[in-house]
Design a protein around this motif. Structure first.
Motif, PDB file in Angstrom:
ATOM      1  N   GLY A  61       0.828  -1.206   0.000  1.00  0.00           N
ATOM      2  CA  GLY A  61       0.000   0.000   0.000  1.00  0.00           C
ATOM      3  C   GLY A  61       0.860   1.253   0.000  1.00  0.00           C
ATOM      4  O   GLY A  61       0.571   2.228  -0.707  1.00  0.00           O
ATOM      5  N   HIS A  62       1.941   1.233   0.765  1.00  0.00           N
ATOM      6  CA  HIS A  62       2.867   2.369   0.829  1.00  0.00           C
ATOM      7  C   HIS A  62       3.497   2.631  -0.543  1.00  0.00           C
ATOM      8  O   HIS A  62       3.672   3.788  -0.939  1.00  0.00           O
ATOM      9  CB  HIS A  62       3.937   2.101   1.891  1.00  0.00           C
ATOM     10  N   VAL A  63       3.836   1.567  -1.260  1.00  0.00           N
ATOM     11  CA  VAL A  63       4.410   1.720  -2.609  1.00  0.00           C
ATOM     12  C   VAL A  63       3.478   2.563  -3.477  1.00  0.00           C
ATOM     13  O   VAL A  63       3.919   3.486  -4.168  1.00  0.00           O
ATOM     14  CB  VAL A  63       4.652   0.338  -3.262  1.00  0.00           C
ATOM     15  N   PHE A  64       2.188   2.271  -3.436  1.00  0.00           N
ATOM     16  CA  PHE A  64       1.240   2.993  -4.279  1.00  0.00           C
ATOM     17  C   PHE A  64       1.072   4.448  -3.831  1.00  0.00           C
ATOM     18  O   PHE A  64       0.910   5.341  -4.666  1.00  0.00           O
ATOM     19  CB  PHE A  64      -0.094   2.252  -4.335  1.00  0.00           C
ATOM     20  N   LEU A  65       1.133   4.705  -2.541  1.00  0.00           N
ATOM     21  CA  LEU A  65       1.073   6.093  -2.067  1.00  0.00           C
ATOM     22  C   LEU A  65       2.319   6.877  -2.477  1.00  0.00           C
ATOM     23  O   LEU A  65       2.236   8.056  -2.837  1.00  0.00           O
ATOM     24  CB  LEU A  65       0.886   6.120  -0.552  1.00  0.00           C
ATOM     25  N   VAL A  66       3.468   6.225  -2.467  1.00  0.00           N
ATOM     26  CA  VAL A  66       4.707   6.874  -2.932  1.00  0.00           C
ATOM     27  C   VAL A  66       4.609   7.151  -4.431  1.00  0.00           C
ATOM     28  O   VAL A  66       5.023   8.216  -4.900  1.00  0.00           O
ATOM     29  CB  VAL A  66       5.945   6.021  -2.577  1.00  0.00           C
ATOM     30  N   ALA A  67       4.058   6.213  -5.196  1.00  0.00           N
ATOM     31  CA  ALA A  67       3.883   6.429  -6.633  1.00  0.00           C
ATOM     32  C   ALA A  67       3.043   7.680  -6.892  1.00  0.00           C
ATOM     33  O   ALA A  67       3.395   8.523  -7.722  1.00  0.00           O
ATOM     34  CB  ALA A  67       3.235   5.210  -7.283  1.00  0.00           C
ATOM     35  N   LYS A  68       1.958   7.822  -6.161  1.00  0.00           N
ATOM     36  CA  LYS A  68       1.082   8.995  -6.294  1.00  0.00           C
ATOM     37  C   LYS A  68       1.836  10.277  -5.953  1.00  0.00           C
ATOM     38  O   LYS A  68       1.782  11.262  -6.688  1.00  0.00           O
ATOM     39  CB  LYS A  68      -0.132   8.824  -5.381  1.00  0.00           C
ATOM     40  N   LYS A  69       2.564  10.257  -4.847  1.00  0.00           N
ATOM     41  CA  LYS A  69       3.328  11.434  -4.402  1.00  0.00           C
ATOM     42  C   LYS A  69       4.370  11.839  -5.443  1.00  0.00           C
ATOM     43  O   LYS A  69       4.469  13.010  -5.817  1.00  0.00           O
ATOM     44  CB  LYS A  69       4.002  11.112  -3.063  1.00  0.00           C
ATOM     45  N   LEU A  70       5.134  10.871  -5.934  1.00  0.00           N
ATOM     46  CA  LEU A  70       6.193  11.180  -6.895  1.00  0.00           C
ATOM     47  C   LEU A  70       5.617  11.635  -8.231  1.00  0.00           C
ATOM     48  O   LEU A  70       6.164  12.545  -8.862  1.00  0.00           O
ATOM     49  CB  LEU A  70       7.117   9.976  -7.076  1.00  0.00           C
ATOM     50  N   ALA A  71       4.528  11.022  -8.667  1.00  0.00           N
ATOM     51  CA  ALA A  71       3.901  11.452  -9.918  1.00  0.00           C
ATOM     52  C   ALA A  71       3.505  12.925  -9.832  1.00  0.00           C
ATOM     53  O   ALA A  71       3.777  13.704 -10.752  1.00  0.00           O
ATOM     54  CB  ALA A  71       2.693  10.578 -10.243  1.00  0.00           C
ATOM     55  N   ARG A  72       2.913  13.306  -8.725  1.00  0.00           N
ATOM     56  CA  ARG A  72       2.527  14.718  -8.546  1.00  0.00           C
ATOM     57  C   ARG A  72       3.754  15.621  -8.549  1.00  0.00           C
ATOM     58  O   ARG A  72       3.762  16.672  -9.184  1.00  0.00           O
ATOM     59  CB  ARG A  72       1.739  14.898  -7.259  1.00  0.00           C
ATOM     60  N   GLU A  73       4.803  15.209  -7.817  1.00  0.00           N
ATOM     61  CA  GLU A  73       6.024  16.023  -7.752  1.00  0.00           C
ATOM     62  C   GLU A  73       6.691  16.160  -9.115  1.00  0.00           C
ATOM     63  O   GLU A  73       7.361  17.159  -9.383  1.00  0.00           O
ATOM     64  CB  GLU A  73       7.013  15.426  -6.749  1.00  0.00           C
ATOM     65  N   LEU A  74       6.531  15.169  -9.980  1.00  0.00           N
ATOM     66  CA  LEU A  74       7.146  15.191 -11.308  1.00  0.00           C
ATOM     67  C   LEU A  74       6.232  15.812 -12.368  1.00  0.00           C
ATOM     68  O   LEU A  74       6.530  15.765 -13.556  1.00  0.00           O
ATOM     69  CB  LEU A  74       7.556  13.776 -11.713  1.00  0.00           C
ATOM     70  N   GLY A  75       5.136  16.406 -11.918  1.00  0.00           N
ATOM     71  CA  GLY A  75       4.259  17.135 -12.824  1.00  0.00           C
ATOM     72  C   GLY A  75       3.356  16.271 -13.678  1.00  0.00           C
ATOM     73  O   GLY A  75       2.863  16.724 -14.714  1.00  0.00           O
ATOM     74  N   VAL A  76       3.120  15.055 -13.257  1.00  0.00           N
ATOM     75  CA  VAL A  76       2.214  14.169 -13.991  1.00  0.00           C
ATOM     76  C   VAL A  76       0.785  14.580 -13.658  1.00  0.00           C
ATOM     77  O   VAL A  76       0.378  14.511 -12.504  1.00  0.00           O
ATOM     78  CB  VAL A  76       2.470  12.693 -13.625  1.00  0.00           C
ATOM     79  N   THR A  77       0.059  15.037 -14.670  1.00  0.00           N
ATOM     80  CA  THR A  77      -1.297  15.522 -14.435  1.00  0.00           C
ATOM     81  C   THR A  77      -2.352  14.745 -15.220  1.00  0.00           C
ATOM     82  O   THR A  77      -3.536  14.910 -14.966  1.00  0.00           O
ATOM     83  CB  THR A  77      -1.416  17.010 -14.822  1.00  0.00           C
ATOM     84  N   ASN A  78      -1.921  13.931 -16.179  1.00  0.00           N
ATOM     85  CA  ASN A  78      -2.887  13.274 -17.055  1.00  0.00           C
ATOM     86  C   ASN A  78      -2.863  11.754 -16.922  1.00  0.00           C
ATOM     87  O   ASN A  78      -3.232  11.045 -17.840  1.00  0.00           O
ATOM     88  CB  ASN A  78      -2.635  13.685 -18.515  1.00  0.00           C
ATOM     89  N   GLY A  79      -2.411  11.263 -15.786  1.00  0.00           N
ATOM     90  CA  GLY A  79      -2.415   9.827 -15.533  1.00  0.00           C
ATOM     91  C   GLY A  79      -1.064   9.171 -15.684  1.00  0.00           C
ATOM     92  O   GLY A  79      -0.118   9.744 -16.220  1.00  0.00           O
ATOM     93  N   TYR A  80      -0.983   7.961 -15.178  1.00  0.00           N
ATOM     94  CA  TYR A  80       0.251   7.179 -15.211  1.00  0.00           C
ATOM     95  C   TYR A  80      -0.096   5.712 -15.090  1.00  0.00           C
ATOM     96  O   TYR A  80      -1.232   5.353 -14.795  1.00  0.00           O
ATOM     97  CB  TYR A  80       1.218   7.597 -14.095  1.00  0.00           C
ATOM     98  N   ARG A  81       0.886   4.881 -15.354  1.00  0.00           N
ATOM     99  CA  ARG A  81       0.703   3.431 -15.246  1.00  0.00           C
ATOM    100  C   ARG A  81       1.707   2.885 -14.253  1.00  0.00           C
ATOM    101  O   ARG A  81       2.876   3.269 -14.267  1.00  0.00           O
ATOM    102  CB  ARG A  81       0.899   2.767 -16.609  1.00  0.00           C
ATOM    103  N   PHE A  99       8.183  -1.958  -8.810  1.00  0.00           N
ATOM    104  CA  PHE A  99       7.062  -1.377  -9.525  1.00  0.00           C
ATOM    105  C   PHE A  99       7.567  -0.273 -10.440  1.00  0.00           C
ATOM    106  O   PHE A  99       8.245   0.646  -9.988  1.00  0.00           O
ATOM    107  CB  PHE A  99       6.046  -0.818  -8.528  1.00  0.00           C
ATOM    108  N   HIS A 100       7.245  -0.382 -11.718  1.00  0.00           N
ATOM    109  CA  HIS A 100       7.573   0.646 -12.705  1.00  0.00           C
ATOM    110  C   HIS A 100       6.444   1.666 -12.706  1.00  0.00           C
ATOM    111  O   HIS A 100       5.263   1.283 -12.711  1.00  0.00           O
ATOM    112  CB  HIS A 100       7.651   0.050 -14.108  1.00  0.00           C
ATOM    113  N   VAL A 101       6.785   2.941 -12.735  1.00  0.00           N
ATOM    114  CA  VAL A 101       5.793   3.999 -12.908  1.00  0.00           C
ATOM    115  C   VAL A 101       6.157   4.719 -14.195  1.00  0.00           C
ATOM    116  O   VAL A 101       7.282   5.207 -14.346  1.00  0.00           O
ATOM    117  CB  VAL A 101       5.772   4.972 -11.710  1.00  0.00           C
ATOM    118  N   LEU A 102       5.208   4.744 -15.138  1.00  0.00           N
ATOM    119  CA  LEU A 102       5.428   5.337 -16.459  1.00  0.00           C
ATOM    120  C   LEU A 102       4.387   6.417 -16.702  1.00  0.00           C
ATOM    121  O   LEU A 102       3.207   6.232 -16.385  1.00  0.00           O
ATOM    122  CB  LEU A 102       5.301   4.273 -17.550  1.00  0.00           C
ATOM    123  N   ALA A 103       4.830   7.537 -17.305  1.00  0.00           N
ATOM    124  CA  ALA A 103       3.907   8.648 -17.526  1.00  0.00           C
ATOM    125  C   ALA A 103       4.444   9.605 -18.580  1.00  0.00           C
ATOM    126  O   ALA A 103       5.572   9.497 -19.027  1.00  0.00           O
ATOM    127  CB  ALA A 103       3.676   9.405 -16.212  1.00  0.00           C
TER     128      ALA A 103
END
Length: 112
Positions: A61-81, A99-103
């Protein structure tokens, strides 16, 4: 144990770290498949998704919360995988759950 990701977490192998806390380590993928492509790796060594135990639920669960936090910090506004490959047929090449995060590009479905 000879694990690439454990060595990266320990600082024995260089990486482009973008986040670290007591549970996870995140770094930019060296073989980017999207303009934003980073990995989130639990510090606890778990070989694959098939090796998760009930006690690992909060960690994942923490992994997914970190993914959300980092996506926001990296300016991802239109979704990610978020991708997790499990074992050889699933495309896993390092036997440490990650876990790979792509955006920041259109991601097609189904993936390859």
């Amino acid at each position: 144990m000879d694990c690439l990701f454990c060595s990266i977490i320990k600082g024995e192998v260089p990486s482009d770290c973008i986040y670290e806390d007591e549970l996870v380590y995140a770094f930019n993928d060296i073989d980017k498949q999207a303009p934003v492509h980073f990995l989130i790796v639990p510090k606890k060594h778990i070989d694959s998704t098939d090796d998760l135990e009930e006690e690992d639920a909060d960690l994942i669960g923490h992994v997914f919360l970190v993914a959300k936090k980092l996506a926001r910090e990296l300016g991802v506004t239109n979704g990610y995988r978020i991708v997790n490959n499990c074992k050889e047929d699933g495309g896993q090449t390092v036997n440490h759950i990650h876990f790979h995060v792509l955006a920041k590009r259109q991601l097609n479905w189904p993936p390859g």
